[in-house]
Every structure is written in structure tokens, then in C-alpha cells.
Design a protein around this motif. Structure first.
Motif, mmCIF file in Angstrom:
data_model
loop_
_atom_site.group_PDB
_atom_site.id
_atom_site.type_symbol
_atom_site.label_atom_id
_atom_site.label_comp_id
_atom_site.label_asym_id
_atom_site.label_seq_id
_atom_site.Cartn_x
_atom_site.Cartn_y
_atom_site.Cartn_z
ATOM 1 N N THR A 206 0.814 -1.209 0.000
ATOM 2 C CA THR A 206 0.000 0.000 0.000
ATOM 3 C C THR A 206 0.853 1.266 0.000
ATOM 4 O O THR A 206 0.519 2.257 -0.647
ATOM 5 N N SER A 207 1.980 1.244 0.707
ATOM 6 C CA SER A 207 2.819 2.437 0.797
ATOM 7 C C SER A 207 3.490 2.764 -0.535
ATOM 8 O O SER A 207 4.010 3.871 -0.711
ATOM 9 N N GLN A 208 3.495 1.822 -1.479
ATOM 10 C CA GLN A 208 4.117 2.063 -2.771
ATOM 11 C C GLN A 208 3.082 1.940 -3.885
ATOM 12 O O GLN A 208 3.364 1.411 -4.950
ATOM 13 N N ARG A 209 1.922 2.446 -3.623
ATOM 14 C CA ARG A 209 0.826 2.440 -4.594
ATOM 15 C C ARG A 209 1.051 3.553 -5.610
ATOM 16 O O ARG A 209 1.465 4.655 -5.270
ATOM 17 N N PHE B 151 0.823 -1.734 -7.346
ATOM 18 C CA PHE B 151 1.332 -1.870 -5.990
ATOM 19 C C PHE B 151 2.745 -2.453 -6.091
ATOM 20 O O PHE B 151 2.914 -3.644 -6.347
ATOM 21 N N TYR B 152 3.747 -1.610 -5.897
ATOM 22 C CA TYR B 152 5.140 -2.038 -6.047
ATOM 23 C C TYR B 152 5.622 -2.750 -4.790
ATOM 24 O O TYR B 152 5.338 -2.339 -3.673
ATOM 25 N N PHE B 153 6.394 -3.811 -5.009
ATOM 26 C CA PHE B 153 6.959 -4.550 -3.887
ATOM 27 C C PHE B 153 8.121 -3.812 -3.248
ATOM 28 O O PHE B 153 8.424 -4.006 -2.079
ATOM 29 N N GLY B 154 8.820 -2.984 -4.004
ATOM 30 C CA GLY B 154 10.010 -2.343 -3.477
ATOM 31 C C GLY B 154 11.212 -3.265 -3.573
ATOM 32 O O GLY B 154 11.193 -4.295 -4.248
ATOM 33 N N ALA B 155 12.278 -2.908 -2.852
ATOM 34 C CA ALA B 155 13.535 -3.646 -2.961
ATOM 35 C C ALA B 155 13.443 -5.061 -2.406
ATOM 36 O O ALA B 155 14.167 -5.950 -2.836
ATOM 37 N N HIS C 271 5.638 -5.739 -9.458
ATOM 38 C CA HIS C 271 4.431 -5.138 -8.897
ATOM 39 C C HIS C 271 3.205 -6.001 -9.124
ATOM 40 O O HIS C 271 3.204 -6.908 -9.956
ATOM 41 N N VAL C 272 2.159 -5.675 -8.370
ATOM 42 C CA VAL C 272 0.814 -6.185 -8.605
ATOM 43 C C VAL C 272 0.029 -5.079 -9.301
ATOM 44 O O VAL C 272 0.157 -3.896 -8.954
#
Length: 240
Positions: free
Chosen positions: A54-57, A71-75, A131-132
Motif C-alpha cells: 500500500t505504501s508504494q501504490r 502496488f510495487y513490492f520495493g527492494a 508489482h501487482v
């Protein structure tokens, strides 16, 4: 909530028919992998990942890339998913190196994903791209490539986490292939719930009557007519 288990994603990636997968990638630029996730795991996976990311939406509209949510997973991907990606990379690196050799590209990919990602960071590529993607009615993803940066892995994995005709209608996964001096060739991948596919990221070799030449690949998701379509893209390189 039930945790995602690696065995639920795929316990035998190394034992897939990689000769057939390589042949399909050479021929079409993609290879279908049916039933990589069970229905229960796909739906549970959606619940977990959309919460974790959610924080990387990101809204597709903000970049002019379509309409819908990413929705990115990040590192740091969830451990089972990172293991899944690592195992795929180990088996795809040989195909990617063969493609580079055919296309007369000097660079070669290391055997392990971690070593390749170190090259990414050294070249200033630190933005994770996996990402999703969540698409509602009228949403879509424009034709695009994940090809930014000096170090681009020529293959990636996509998966469908919702069920066509039940959860949504429309929303077909589409690829296009542009050969020199020819019109683009469209392809629709018949993904079902839990299916995955390996696809060409941007360019791939194609064997014509006069030898191999480079073709340009892009992918998209057509307009969702009803419901909510959720899918996933895993990339093996980071963006600048």
C-alpha cells in the motif's frame, strides 16, 4: 491469514521442460506456464500483497500509462516470491545469454540473480519494478516495455491472480511484435487464474530466411469491461 508457501508457488521450477520453454520463447516471444499457483493461493496472495504494498501504490494515470493501480513490492519481495524469482532467473539466464550471443550483444548475464542486481546498483539502477496491478471497470494498461537502464534482462514473468469471466471480463494480456519493415503482430495470451507466462521484456532474436534479426516486443492489458482484474509482473532488473 495463511502465509504464502514456496511450494504453493512452484516446487519444481528447475524441473519444468526448459527445452520446450526455450523453443516457445524463440518462436513466439512468450511461453505459457499453466497452473503455477492454486486458486486458493492466488486469492490469498492478492490479499497479502496489496496490503504489504500500500505504501508504494501508484496510479497508472499519473504517468500516462493507462488507468488503474500498481502496488510495487520495493527492494524486498516477500521471501517465497523472491525465491521464486531467483529460481526462474537461474533457468532463464542461459536463454538470455544465448539471445545476446545471437544478437551480437557483448554482455552476458551471471548465473545468480544477486550478482546481476549488484551490476544494476553499480550502474545506478536501484528502482525495483516488480508489482501487482489492479484494474477495475474501464481500466487498462498501455503498450509498454520495462527496458530502462544499462542492464536490462530480456525476459520477465507475469501471472494472473483473478479468474476471467468470473471476477472480470475483458482485460486480456496482449503482446505486440514489431519486425523490421512489417506491421506489428498482436498476440493475446490466454491466461487463466493461477497461470503464469514468461515473456520477452523488449527485444528478442527472430530467425528469418536470411538469418536472425532483432524484433521489438511490447505488452499491455486491454480494457476491463466488468469486475476487477488483478495480475502480477516480476522483473529481473531494476530501473534507474
Amino acid at each position: 491469514m495463511e502465509k504464502i508457501q514456496l511450494s504453493s508457488l512452484n516446487p519444481n521450477i528447475a524441473h519444468l521442460d526448459w527445452a520446450e520453454i526455450a523453443a516457445q520463447l524463440d518462436l513466439e516471444g512468450y511461453a505459457m506456464l499453466p497452473g503455477q499457483l492454486s486458486e486458493d493461493m492466488a486469492r490469498n496472495f492478492v490479499n497479502q500483497t496489496t496490503t504489504m504494498c500500500t505504501s508504494q501504490r501508484s496510479l497508472l494515470e499519473s504517468s500516462g500509462s493507462g488507468r488503474g493501480e500498481l502496488f510495487y513490492f520495493g527492494a524486498s519481495l516477500p521471501a517465497p516470491l523472491e525465491n521464486w524469482r531467483t529460481e526462474f532467473y537461474r533457468n532463464l539466464a542461459a536463454i538470455a545469454n544465448r539471445w545476446n550471443e545471437i544478437l551480437d550483444i557483448d554482455s552476458r548475464y551471471p548465473a545468480e540473480l544477486g550478482d546481476f542486481l549488484k551490476r544494476n546498483r553499480q550502474a545506478g539502477q536501484a528502482k525495483a519494478q516488480s508489482h501487482v496491478v489492479s484494474l477495475g471497470a474501464e481500466d487498462h494498461v498501455n503498450l509498454h516495455q520495462s527496458s530502462e537502464g544499462k542492464h536490462v534482462f530480456p525476459l520477465q514473468v507475469v501471472a494472473l491472480l483473478s479468474e476471467p469471466t468470473v471476477d472480470f471480463t475483458g482485460g486480456e494480456f496482449v503482446m505486440t511484435e514489431q519486425r523490421p519493415r512489417m506491421q506489428s503482430r498482436p498476440m493475446v495470451l490466454p491466461l487463466k487464474l493461477g497461470d503464469a507466462a514468461i515473456i520477452s521484456t523488449s527485444v528478442r532474436p527472430f530467425k528469418g530466411t536470411k538469418g536472425h534479426y532483432r524484433v521489438n516486443m511490447k505488452h499491455a492489458i486491454s480494457r476491463v469491461r466488468q469486475g476487477n482484474r488483478i495480475g502480477m509482473e516480476l522483473t529481473f532488473h531494476d530501473a534507474p
